[in-house]
Design an enzyme around this catalytic site. Structure first.
Site, PDB file in Angstrom:
ATOM      1  CG  ASP A  11     -67.213 103.121-109.596  1.00 26.65           C
ATOM      2  OD1 ASP A  11     -67.811 103.137-110.146  1.00 26.65           O
ATOM      3  OD2 ASP A  11     -66.294 103.482-109.648  1.00 26.65           O
ATOM      4  CG  ASP A  18     -58.981  98.634-106.066  1.00 23.52           C
ATOM      5  OD1 ASP A  18     -59.638  98.954-106.288  1.00 23.52           O
ATOM      6  OD2 ASP A  18     -58.393  99.994-104.907  1.00 23.52           O
ATOM      7  CD  GLU A  73     -62.250 104.235-100.677  1.00 22.80           C
ATOM      8  OE1 GLU A  73     -61.166 104.987-101.116  1.00 22.80           O
ATOM      9  OE2 GLU A  73     -61.984 102.969-100.593  1.00 22.80           O
TER      10      GLU A  73
END
Length: 644
Positions: free
Chosen positions: A180, A408, A463
């Protein structure tokens, strides 16, 4: 064989031999008897690429120089297929060169209007078994790149020999590799000192040994461009105590081929720190836009409600209408509805089968449109893997009037997943849906070819709970160099942010980090409690016309200025370390500038007005691990604010 045919064959063979000899006899400089070398020079002010071939074993290398200084030592080239080893035993059979000039515009990124000027040289090599490999190099003012072309299929690609050897003494800013691309960057005093392992394909190296001011040094950012489903994503690999960084493909899986192959570009973005930071080289290398009508592609700020409460943010019509109202009052173009809107009530694993017929989303879209706000919605990528299901989801959303999708959890850079990106990008363009990829690869030129891509994550954003002040000061020189980055700044209410004592520093991130859709992640209450921050965020433009690095030191500080279409400049800065007063060169242009700064005071944000001449210095106080935001406009008689 006839006499005439034999004669013709002899002549052709002789010509071919003479051509190869003539090409090999044109080295850029004397390399002794062991190496033949050829220079590739770009436009004025460009670095120089040196392609060389070892005469003893036929191994090709590439080096890069800038103004007589070494940026990249001779570094291995080539690839290995199932049938042929193209990393050694090569001979040069020809070379050609051309000049490339391309003009294009981009709805996202550091600048709107762009001109790419490059010199391209093609080196034609032949392997011992007669197979052909072309090495294509490009040299521009801000970088050097190369790729391989196999005119015929020689079986699947097993690996690349491509590597990057840094000068002795070069230091490094590297992030460990994960699918990621969300791990933190670490600064190493020596490129050789970095631990053995895998690193992201966005490693920054200071190649002059770190002497002098950070902004004046020589830098090289290793990246890639034009990655699609014909190949896989790559990452850097490092062996302890070595200044060489190799290149590995996803999970070391072979690249499946069925015909001729052109690999992605291996890019070295290079120059002083401003040149690298402001560069659009990876976009310049990518194919031209495949979207002919881009009138529907409209970047802009968005209210992102996920961090305003996560699952409890309110996945209901009533709750989302309140967020739409708040976005409309601020003049923000979009509101993003995250995960949960299509799941069954109370069950976040099961899709409500009535999502098409009974969803409240169409009503929210109509409500928002009446207030001038567009809606973006979250989707799990698995919903878009099957072509039939993909068409159902995207056509339905487009029919409702949804403006964009946030997709996502791809979490892979395999060849198969890159093919998925190809398919989804074609489908979203056809349905006029803008895209924000999360849990994703990094841009790699994708925003030029598919301009509906507003942003990508590929970063440990707001986040996350493990960010540091050093990470905030690393991203402008690494991840954000190569494309839009959805860091989601503005979460003033989050206790986990590394600049928690600096609201001014948090505000500055909204400018310091570029994203085609700038997802602002605070709660309405946190903005209302900070009216100066709210006022500043209301001024954010939809896009940037120009970007300039004012000052910085990778991993320690960064101040960027970005120009809006109306001529105003927005400034954002972040700093690590103790509280202090910093001097920022105001590199905005000649004349007098009115500058409004927002800094941290004992009772909240403090707005102050300064008049500074272009080329002068703006003096700003910053708290520990803090920063600032500012807005600059032309000073004139009677003007007291830059606010529109």
């Amino acid at each position: 064989m006839s006499v005439q045919l034999r004669a013709r064959t002899i002549v052709l063979t002789l010509c071919s031999t003479l051509l190869a000899t003539a090409v090999a006899a044109l080295p850029a400089r004397a390399e002794g008897t062991a190496r033949a070398a050829w220079e590739v020079k770009g436009p004025h002010g460009s670095p120089t690429a040196v392609v060389a071939l070892d005469r003893s074993d036929g191994r090709p290398t590439l080096a890069v120089r800038r103004e007589g200084r070494t940026v990249l030592e001779p570094s291995p080239l080539g690839l290995v297929t199932e049938q042929t080893d193209f990393s050694r035993g090569l001979t040069l059979t020809g070379r050609s060169e051309r000049t490339i000039t391309e003009h294009y515009t981009s709805p996202t990124g550091k600048s709107r209007d762009r001109v790419a000027r490059m010199t391209e040289a093609r080196f034609r090599f032949r392997a011992a078994d007669g197979a052909r490999l072309d090495l294509v190099t490009r040299v521009a003012r801000d970088g050097v790149a190369y790729r391989y072309v196999l005119p015929q299929n020689h079986g699947n690609v097993l690996r690349e020999a491509s590597a990057f050897t840094l000068p002795t003494g070069a230091n490094a800013l590297l992030g460990g590799y994960r699918a990621d691309n969300e791990l933190r960057f670490t600064r190493y005093d020596s490129a050789a000192a970095a631990p053995a392992g895998a690193y992201m394909m966005q490693g920054l190296f200071r190649t002059d040994g770190g002497n002098g001011a950070a902004t004046d040094g020589d830098y090289a950012l290793i990246a890639e461009s034009d990655v699609n489903g014909t190949y896989a994503g790559a990452h850097l690999t490092h062996t302890a105590n070595s200044s060489t960084y190799g290149l590995s493909l996803w999970n070391d899986e072979p690249i499946l081929t069925t015909g001729p192959l052109t690999t992605p570009w291996r890019a070295i973005v290079t120059g002083d720190l401003a040149t690298v930071t402001e560069s659009t080289f990876t976009d310049d290398l990518a194919p031209a836009s495949r979207v002919h009508d881009t009138s529907w592609i409209k970047p802009g700020p968005a209210l992102w409600t996920w961090l305003a409460g996560g699952k409890e943010a309110g996945q209901s019509l009533a709750a989302q209408e309140k967020y739409v109202d708040y976005a409309a009052e601020r003049g923000w173009r979009y509101e993003v509805v995250d995960a949960g809107w299509y799941f069954k009530t109370g069950d976040w694993e099961v899709i409500d089968p009535r999502w098409q017929t009974d969803s409240w989303m169409p009503e929210l879209v109509r409500y928002a449109a009446a207030k001038g706000v567009g809606i973006h919605v979250w989707l799990h990528y698995s919903l878009l893997t099957d072509p039939v299901e993909r068409e159902k989801w995207l056509s339905t959303l487009a029919g409702w009037g949804v403006k964009g999708v946030k997709i996502d959890f791809m979490d892979s850079e395999s060849q198969e997943r890159m093919r998925w990106y190809d398919d989804v990008l074609e489908s979203t363009a056809r349905h006029h849906l803008m895209v924000n990829f999360h849990g994703s690869t990094i841009p790699k030129g994708i925003q030029r070819t598919w301009p509906q891509v507003m942003s990508m994550e590929g970063v440990g954003g707001e986040e996350k709970r493990n960010n540091t002040a050093e990470q905030l000061a690393s991203l402008p020189f690494t991840r954000n160099v190569i494309g839009s980055m959805d860091f989601t700044p503005g979460a003033f209410h989050r206790p986990y942010r590394p600049n928690v004592a600096s609201d001014a520093g948090e505000l500055g991130l909204s400018v310091l980090y570029e994203s085609g859709i700038q997802n602002l992640s605070g709660t309405p209450e946190s903005y209302d409690a900070r009216p100066e921050a709210r006022r500043y965020l209301e001024q954010l433009p939809a896009r940037w016309e120009e970007t300039r690095l004012l000052t910085g030191d990778p991993g320690r500080s960064a101040v960027l200025a970005r120009r809006a279409a109306d001529g105003r400049w927005f400034l954002g800065g972040t700093f690590t370390g103790a509280a202090r007063t910093v001097d920022v060169p105001l590199r905005l242009g000649a004349g007098r500038w009115l500058v409004e700064t927002l800094t941290d005071g004992p009772s909240g944000l403090v707005r102050e007005t300064h008049v500074v001449r272009g080329g002068g210095t703006l003096t700003v106080p910053v708290v520990a691990d803090g920063g600032f935001a500012a807005l600059a406009c032309r000073a004139r008689e009677g003007r007291t604010t830059c606010e529109n």
